[in-house]
Enzyme design. Structure first.
Site, PDB file in Angstrom:
ATOM      1  CE  LYS A  13      -6.270   3.053   7.135  1.00 50.82           C
ATOM      2  NZ  LYS A  13      -7.003   2.676   8.365  1.00 50.82           N
ATOM      3  NE  ARG A  88     -12.086   3.713   3.881  1.00 53.13           N
ATOM      4  CZ  ARG A  88     -11.256   4.444   4.622  1.00 53.13           C
ATOM      5  NH1 ARG A  88     -10.251   5.062   4.111  1.00 53.13           N
ATOM      6  NH2 ARG A  88     -11.468   4.515   5.908  1.00 53.13           N
ATOM      7  NE  ARG A 127      -7.983   8.913  15.159  1.00 55.29           N
ATOM      8  CZ  ARG A 127      -8.149   8.225  14.047  1.00 55.29           C
ATOM      9  NH1 ARG A 127      -7.112   7.890  13.317  1.00 55.29           N
ATOM     10  NH2 ARG A 127      -9.346   7.848  13.672  1.00 55.29           N
ATOM     11  NE  ARG A 155     -10.764  10.961  12.031  1.00 59.02           N
ATOM     12  CZ  ARG A 155     -10.216   9.980  11.309  1.00 59.02           C
ATOM     13  NH1 ARG A 155      -8.909   9.930  11.149  1.00 59.02           N
ATOM     14  NH2 ARG A 155     -10.962   9.059  10.748  1.00 59.02           N
ATOM     15  NE  ARG A 166     -13.819   5.503  11.141  1.00 56.56           N
ATOM     16  CZ  ARG A 166     -13.011   6.061  12.047  1.00 56.56           C
ATOM     17  NH1 ARG A 166     -13.530   6.614  13.141  1.00 56.56           N
ATOM     18  NH2 ARG A 166     -11.726   6.064  11.858  1.00 56.56           N
TER      19      ARG A 166
HETATM   20  P1  AP5 Z   1      -4.017   6.052  13.285  1.00 58.11           P
HETATM   21  O1  AP5 Z   1      -2.612   5.955  12.812  1.00 58.11           O
HETATM   22  O2  AP5 Z   1      -4.654   7.401  13.291  1.00 58.11           O
HETATM   23  O3  AP5 Z   1      -4.921   4.957  12.543  1.00 58.11           O
HETATM   24  P2  AP5 Z   1      -5.484   4.904  11.050  1.00 58.11           P
HETATM   25  O4  AP5 Z   1      -5.366   3.493  10.595  1.00 58.11           O
HETATM   26  O5  AP5 Z   1      -4.857   5.970  10.203  1.00 58.11           O
HETATM   27  O6  AP5 Z   1      -6.992   5.211  11.376  1.00 58.11           O
HETATM   28  P3  AP5 Z   1      -8.061   6.124  10.674  1.00 58.11           P
HETATM   29  O7  AP5 Z   1      -9.217   6.187  11.651  1.00 58.11           O
HETATM   30  O8  AP5 Z   1      -7.511   7.444  10.224  1.00 58.11           O
HETATM   31  O9  AP5 Z   1      -8.457   5.267   9.477  1.00 58.11           O
HETATM   32  P4  AP5 Z   1      -9.761   5.242   8.737  1.00 58.11           P
HETATM   33  O10 AP5 Z   1      -9.393   4.358   7.617  1.00 58.11           O
HETATM   34  O11 AP5 Z   1     -10.969   4.869   9.491  1.00 58.11           O
HETATM   35  O12 AP5 Z   1     -10.019   6.803   8.454  1.00 58.11           O
HETATM   36  P5  AP5 Z   1      -9.820   7.731   7.194  1.00 58.11           P
HETATM   37  O13 AP5 Z   1      -9.351   9.032   7.678  1.00 58.11           O
HETATM   38  O14 AP5 Z   1      -9.055   7.050   6.106  1.00 58.11           O
HETATM   39  O15 AP5 Z   1      -4.055   5.432  14.773  1.00 58.11           O
HETATM   40  C1  AP5 Z   1      -5.288   5.421  15.520  1.00 58.11           C
HETATM   41  C2  AP5 Z   1      -4.961   5.677  17.009  1.00 58.11           C
HETATM   42  O16 AP5 Z   1      -4.192   4.579  17.508  1.00 58.11           O
HETATM   43  C3  AP5 Z   1      -4.117   6.942  17.264  1.00 58.11           C
HETATM   44  O17 AP5 Z   1      -4.546   7.538  18.456  1.00 58.11           O
HETATM   45  C4  AP5 Z   1      -2.682   6.422  17.411  1.00 58.11           C
HETATM   46  O18 AP5 Z   1      -1.903   7.222  18.274  1.00 58.11           O
HETATM   47  C5  AP5 Z   1      -2.928   5.022  18.009  1.00 58.11           C
HETATM   48  N1  AP5 Z   1      -1.921   4.069  17.541  1.00 58.11           N
HETATM   49  C6  AP5 Z   1      -1.445   3.928  16.267  1.00 58.11           C
HETATM   50  N2  AP5 Z   1      -0.521   2.924  16.214  1.00 58.11           N
HETATM   51  C7  AP5 Z   1      -0.461   2.418  17.493  1.00 58.11           C
HETATM   52  C8  AP5 Z   1       0.298   1.352  18.086  1.00 58.11           C
HETATM   53  N3  AP5 Z   1       1.172   0.622  17.368  1.00 58.11           N
HETATM   54  N4  AP5 Z   1       0.094   1.094  19.410  1.00 58.11           N
HETATM   55  C9  AP5 Z   1      -0.784   1.846  20.144  1.00 58.11           C
HETATM   56  N5  AP5 Z   1      -1.517   2.862  19.643  1.00 58.11           N
HETATM   57  C10 AP5 Z   1      -1.358   3.144  18.321  1.00 58.11           C
HETATM   58  O19 AP5 Z   1     -11.314   7.840   6.656  1.00 58.11           O
HETATM   59  C11 AP5 Z   1     -12.306   8.522   7.389  1.00 58.11           C
HETATM   60  C12 AP5 Z   1     -13.607   8.552   6.599  1.00 58.11           C
HETATM   61  O20 AP5 Z   1     -13.415   9.248   5.342  1.00 58.11           O
HETATM   62  C13 AP5 Z   1     -14.205   7.206   6.192  1.00 58.11           C
HETATM   63  O21 AP5 Z   1     -14.977   6.628   7.233  1.00 58.11           O
HETATM   64  C14 AP5 Z   1     -15.044   7.607   4.969  1.00 58.11           C
HETATM   65  O22 AP5 Z   1     -16.239   8.231   5.370  1.00 58.11           O
HETATM   66  C15 AP5 Z   1     -14.181   8.640   4.291  1.00 58.11           C
HETATM   67  N6  AP5 Z   1     -13.239   8.056   3.314  1.00 58.11           N
HETATM   68  C16 AP5 Z   1     -11.865   8.129   3.375  1.00 58.11           C
HETATM   69  N7  AP5 Z   1     -11.316   7.480   2.339  1.00 58.11           N
HETATM   70  C17 AP5 Z   1     -12.349   6.981   1.608  1.00 58.11           C
HETATM   71  C18 AP5 Z   1     -12.415   6.187   0.424  1.00 58.11           C
HETATM   72  N8  AP5 Z   1     -11.307   5.770  -0.204  1.00 58.11           N
HETATM   73  N9  AP5 Z   1     -13.646   5.836  -0.047  1.00 58.11           N
HETATM   74  C19 AP5 Z   1     -14.779   6.265   0.568  1.00 58.11           C
HETATM   75  N10 AP5 Z   1     -14.780   7.011   1.694  1.00 58.11           N
HETATM   76  C20 AP5 Z   1     -13.579   7.366   2.212  1.00 58.11           C
END
Ligand code: AP5
Length: 209
Positions: A13, A88, A127, A155, A166
């Site tokens: 994402k 979410r 990552r 992270r 997660r």
């Molecule tokens: P990346 O692009 O970083 O993936 P992402 O989908 O953004 O993953 P996140 O881990 O950031 O998502 P998340 O939803 O768990 O975390 P968030 O920060 O929102 O890619 C991942 C890796 O893969 C990278 O190394 C990249 O280089 C590689 N990659 C990407 N595309 C690729 C491809 N095509 N091929 C190969 N490799 C690739 O949330 C974190 C925490 O915050 C949650 O657990 C929760 O505690 C809290 N939180 C956030 N939002 C909320 C909410 N709305 N409600 C409640 N709690 C929340």
């Protein structure tokens, strides 16, 4: 353009959002990034968020809805927005609906990035992020330039144990919002497996037809 990106942790994402916001010239609103900034700044909300995030658990809806409501009122969000990581839960989706309806604003699409669970753990554990620019790398799939490798961070929730929590949260609490948006005809499914530029081409393809 008003978009939501949904997908499991590590679906790409953040990687795709960086490309799509440039294309449409809209702000990238990531609740994960906002919460990590609050943790780093040591605010009261950051202290609460840290406990949930380290474990991979979702924060209570009211906390996250509050920060998104405030962010969407800022000037730059009036021309459009890409919401990444929000909503979410069904509660968050309904709260967002209320916010948009009050402003008579409609969503254009909900992009669902699909990546199988087996690939997720590999993506997450490898990552690394650049704290200076926010750029996202992967030790194997998207290696960083040697000159910045030393400053990259891993992270706290990118451990195998936290990513399993997660993923469970995604399947139990987030996946149920897909039918909610399907009923509104907004969901665009995109295969998230492949090189990041190929995936970006697919995302633009579903958005621009
Ligand atoms: P990346 O692009 O970083 O993936 P992402 O989908 O953004 O993953 P996140 O881990 O950031 O998502 P998340 O939803 O768990 O975390 P968030 O920060 O929102 O890619 C991942 C890796 O893969 C990278 O190394 C990249 O280089 C590689 N990659 C990407 N595309 C690729 C491809 N095509 N091929 C190969 N490799 C690739 O949330 C974190 C925490 O915050 C949650 O657990 C929760 O505690 C809290 N939180 C956030 N939002 C909320 C909410 N709305 N409600 C409640 N709690 C929340």
């Amino acid at each position: 353009m008003r978009l939501i990106f949904i997908g499991p942790p590590g679906a790409g994402k953040g990687t795709q959002a960086a490309r799509i916001v440039d294309h449409f010239n809209i702000p990238h609103v990531s609740t994960g990034d906002m919460l990590r900034a609050a943790v780093k700044a040591g605010t009261d909300m950051g202290k609460v968020a840290d406990g949930y995030m380290k474990k991979g658990a979702l924060l209570p809806d009211e906390v996250v809805v509050g920060i998104v409501r405030e962010r969407l009122q800022q000037d730059d969000a009036q021309r459009g927005v890409l919401l990444d990581g929000f909503p979410r839960t069904l509660g968050q989706a309904m709260a967002l609906d209320g916010m948009l309806a009050a402003e008579e604003i409609a969503l254009d699409a909900v992009v669902l990035l699909e990546v199988p669970d087996e690939l997720i753990v590999r993506r997450i554990v490898g990552r690394r992020s650049d704290p200076d620019t926010g750029a996202i790398y992967h030790l194997e799939f998207s290696p960083p330039p040697a000159e910045i490798a030393g400053r990259l961070v891993h992270r706290k929730d990118d451990t195998e144990e936290a990513v399993r929590t997660r993923l469970d949260a995604y399947h139990a609490q987030t996946a149920p919002i897909i039918p909610f948006y399907e009923a509104k005809g907004l969901v665009k499914r995109v295969d998230g497996v492949g090189k990041p530029d190929e995936v970006a081409g697919r995302v633009l393809g579903v958005l621009e037809g």
